[in-house]
Design a protein around this motif. Structure first.
Motif, PDB file in Angstrom:
ATOM      1  N   ALA A   1       0.926  -1.161   0.055  1.00  0.00           N
ATOM      2  CA  ALA A   1      -0.039  -0.132  -0.088  1.00  0.00           C
ATOM      3  C   ALA A   1       0.871   1.238   0.125  1.00  0.00           C
ATOM      4  CB  ALA A   1      -0.865   0.023   1.307  1.00  0.00           C
ATOM      5  N   LEU A   2       0.508   2.415  -0.751  1.00  0.00           N
ATOM      6  CA  LEU A   2       1.466   3.496  -0.774  1.00  0.00           C
ATOM      7  C   LEU A   2       0.103   4.746  -0.659  1.00  0.00           C
ATOM      8  CD1 LEU A   2       3.921   5.191  -1.965  1.00  0.00           C
ATOM      9  CD2 LEU A   2       2.891   4.912  -3.994  1.00  0.00           C
ATOM     10  N   ILE A   3       0.511   5.485   0.377  1.00  0.00           N
ATOM     11  CA  ILE A   3      -0.321   6.675   0.613  1.00  0.00           C
ATOM     12  C   ILE A   3       0.374   7.962   0.705  1.00  0.00           C
ATOM     13  CG2 ILE A   3      -2.275   5.379   1.873  1.00  0.00           C
ATOM     14  CD1 ILE A   3      -1.264   6.396   4.569  1.00  0.00           C
ATOM     15  N   ASP A   4      -0.189   8.972   0.480  1.00  0.00           N
ATOM     16  CA  ASP A   4       0.399  10.324   0.591  1.00  0.00           C
ATOM     17  C   ASP A   4      -0.493  11.275   0.983  1.00  0.00           C
ATOM     18  OD1 ASP A   4       3.171  11.784  -0.947  1.00  0.00           O
ATOM     19  OD2 ASP A   4       1.503  12.962  -0.283  1.00  0.00           O
ATOM     20  N   LYS A   5      -0.184  12.032   2.055  1.00  0.00           N
ATOM     21  CA  LYS A   5      -1.178  13.029   2.506  1.00  0.00           C
ATOM     22  C   LYS A   5      -1.365  14.181   1.725  1.00  0.00           C
ATOM     23  CE  LYS A   5       2.086  16.390   4.849  1.00  0.00           C
ATOM     24  NZ  LYS A   5       2.283  17.069   6.074  1.00  0.00           N
TER      25      LYS A   5
ATOM     26  N   VAL B   1      -1.843  -0.896  -3.836  1.00  0.00           N
ATOM     27  CA  VAL B   1      -2.921  -0.047  -3.567  1.00  0.00           C
ATOM     28  C   VAL B   1      -2.347   1.352  -3.233  1.00  0.00           C
ATOM     29  CG1 VAL B   1      -5.039   0.238  -2.199  1.00  0.00           C
ATOM     30  CG2 VAL B   1      -4.433  -2.039  -3.010  1.00  0.00           C
ATOM     31  N   ALA B   2      -2.672   2.102  -4.047  1.00  0.00           N
ATOM     32  CA  ALA B   2      -2.111   3.441  -3.683  1.00  0.00           C
ATOM     33  C   ALA B   2      -3.262   4.683  -3.835  1.00  0.00           C
ATOM     34  CB  ALA B   2      -1.162   4.002  -5.138  1.00  0.00           C
ATOM     35  N   ALA B   3      -3.180   5.483  -2.963  1.00  0.00           N
ATOM     36  CA  ALA B   3      -3.992   6.659  -2.819  1.00  0.00           C
ATOM     37  C   ALA B   3      -3.373   8.029  -2.483  1.00  0.00           C
ATOM     38  CB  ALA B   3      -4.953   6.446  -1.643  1.00  0.00           C
TER      39      ALA B   3
END
Ligand SMILES: Cc1cc2nc3c(=O)[nH]c(=O)nc-3n(C[C@H](O)[C@H](O)[C@H](O)COP(=O)(O)OP(=O)(O)OC[C@H]3O[C@@H](n4cnc5c(N)ncnc54)[C@H](O)[C@@H]3O)c2cc1C
Length: 540
Positions: free
Chosen positions: A44-48, A186-188
């Motif tokens: 998973a890859l998330i960025d604020k 899964v990136a968001a």
């Protein structure tokens, strides 16, 4: 109603248990996601914020061996970065391009021209002769090469080669995010990590959706902190101690309304003795940069920065009219996250090493990535796979190349198909490069799908905005595949439109409404107004 890519990924983020969660989708997080996902790891890859929305969209756009570090004697770093640059150039031949740097040296500079030229020869040697050879130049030779250079105070100069990113840094970052998604990651974007707990060998990371304020939790075995300048802050939130930490150097570039010579970058030693560049960016010019010590990574451009850049450009360039603030189209500003070990007191900003350091805490499966450069990104991705293996992450898929353009045969096929359907004739006559080149460089094998939509309906090759070259089919594909959550994501990061077109020209463009409708459907008006408000210069 069908879900968007982001909505689908948000659901998966909550439901699944991931092998690895990566915080931060700048270049370091994006390559980590791509390299791990290509080995079958559940990532998973998330960025604020947006993908590549922080430091990785504020660089000089160079993939370079770090010629200036020769002066501080960091030969190993230069050799390493030259190798990384060559590798990028070979892997991304349409995107990472060799370009000449025409450098003039002022009289009285701390090093004489012949010695500097010897430095460029050493640099070429360390670059394994992968680029064109450097050339020493007299004052007149400089002038003949480029009449824009002011030679009255120059003692001579030289020309050498390095590389630049043809589109822009954040587009390059997004290509890795997209690769990661192709391999199941899964990136968001706009999902920030807000709190951390580790229970029974599992990380529980609380998150906040910056678009609608919803909170949730993501579970993973291994946690990677790739938050760039905010690595320390995020580690503090998780009550983690590390032996490395960051210090920050602020860097500003100004985009100005001058037509550049696209074949070369002009390089000078500015009044502070540092290398200063005049870089072609599409139809406009990018000038900079500054290097100022700051303690807080949240920075903005001030009048001293503007004055420093404009006055150096005016001193060093032979311009018909001096550059003024009115010539500024857009500003780029960020901090270089420079890794220092906890005890180090070293504060010579120019000499501080630009190496990356990856710190691992095996007992709680935690990784922090400090420092680094865009140029070294493939090594970061490869190192992360090696480190993940030591933390017990399993790789269900055999090693494969997780970066680079498709095989040359695929490109040849694309070019033939594009020629046979007369693609370049459909381009707007104001375009600054053939459509075939641009679509291939930006979309690779996905550009075939665009050919198909244009075959179906030539209207899909229409340009939507007056001042930008993007076609209806590109915007449609971006809406599906590029997770455009805010209008600025497309205008500033997936493309460089807002860097080369003035804000008011964008906002007043009659095509902008259709543009937004394609990207956002029934939310078009709200997203347009959000962009207008967020870019309002009176509210900056
Ligand atoms: C002026 C300047 C010029 C440069 N020029 C060059 C150059 O020409 N060539 C080169 O190779 N390098 C260059 N660099 C260096 C290079 O740009 C950086 O080293 C690199 O972009 C850093 O990438 P990163 O992924 O570590 O950080 P970032 O790109 O900053 O990414 C970190 C991400 O973490 C996210 N984040 C932060 N907190 C959270 C949280 N709580 N939850 C989720 N996400 C979070 C942020 O939103 C951000 O997107 C330059 C840097 C500057 C400032």
């Amino acid at each position: 109603m069908s879900l968007s890519l982001r909505q689908t990924n948000l659901r998966k983020l909550i439901k699944r248990h991931f092998d690895v969660l990566i915080l931060g989708a700048g270049i370091n997080g994006a390559v980590s996601a791509a390299s791990l996902a290509a080995r079958g790891v559940k990532v998973a890859l998330i960025d604020k914020g947006d993908f590549g929305g922080s430091t990785s969209s504020q660089s000089s756009n160079l993939a370079w061996g770090g010629i200036k570090y020769l002066e501080s004697g960091e030969l190993n770093l230069v050799s390493h970065l030259c190798k990384s640059r060559n590798h990028l150039m070979k892997s991304f031949p349409s995107t990472v391009k060799e370009i000449r740097f025409l450098t003039s040296v002022q009289k009285g500079f701390r090093w004489p021209v012949p010695l500097l030229y010897l430095g460029t020869l050493l640099y070429w040697l360390m670059g394994r002769f992968a680029t064109r050879a450097p050339v020493a130049l007299t004052r007149e030779g400089l002038k003949r090469r480029d009449p824009r250079i002011r030679i009255n105070a120059a003692s001579g100069g030289f020309e050498y080669s390095d590389c630049y990113l043809h589109d822009n840094d954040s587009r390059f970052v997004f290509s890795f995010v997209r690769t990661a998604m192709n391999y199941g990651a899964v990136a968001a974007n706009y999902i920030g990590a807000t709190a951390f707990a580790r229970k029974n060998g599992v990380w529980l990371v609380s998150t906040r959706d910056e678009i609608d304020g919803q909170t949730s939790e993501v579970k993973c075995d291994v946690l990677i902190n790739a938050c760039g300048p905010e690595v320390d802050c995020v580690n503090n939130m998780a009550a983690r101690k590390t032996s490395y930490r960051h210090v920050f150097s602020k860097g500003v570039h100004l985009m100005v309304d001058r037509t550049p010579d696209p074949s070369r970058i002009l390089a000078f030693f500015a009044s502070d003795g540092r290398l200063f560049f005049v870089i072609p960016m599409g139809p406009k010019t990018c000038i900079g940069t500054t290097d100022t010590e700051v303690s807080d990574p949240a920075v903005s451009v001030n009048d001293d920065d503007r004055e420093f850049i404009l006055s150096n450009a005016n001193d060093l360039l032979n311009l018909s009219e001096p550059l003024t603030k009115a010539d500024i189209i857009a500003e780029r500003c960020g901090v270089r996250p420079l890794a220092v070990s906890g005890e180090s007191q070293k504060t010579d900003w120019v000499e501080l090493s630009r190496k990356h350091h990856i710190e691992v805490s095996a007992p709680d499966a935690h990784i922090s990535i400090f420092g680094g450069k865009l140029t070294d990104c493939i090594n970061v991705g490869d190192e992360i796979v090696e480190i993940a293996a030591t933390l017990g992450v399993k790789f269900p898929v055999e090693p494969r190349r997780w970066y680079g353009e498709p095989d040359v045969k695929v490109k040849e096929e694309f070019v033939v198909q594009a020629q046979l359907m007369g693609l370049d004739e459909l381009a707007d006559p104001r375009s600054c490069e053939p459509l075939t080149d641009r679509l291939w460089r930006r979309y690779g094998a996905n550009a075939f799908e665009m050919l198909e939509t244009v075959r179906e309906n030539p209207g899909n090759a229409d340009r939507l905005l007056e001042h930008a070259e993007y076609l209806r089919c590109e915007v449609e594909q971006a809406g599906r595949r590029e997770m455009i959550t805010k209008l600025e994501d497309f205008l500033r990061r997936r493309s460089k439109i807002s860097l080369v077109v003035r804000r008011n020209d964008i906002i007043d463009d009659p095509g902008l409404r259709e543009f937004c409708e394609i990207l956002f459907g029934d939310q078009a008006e709200a997203k347009l107004q959000e962009y207008v408000a967020q870019t309002d210069p009176d509210k900056q």
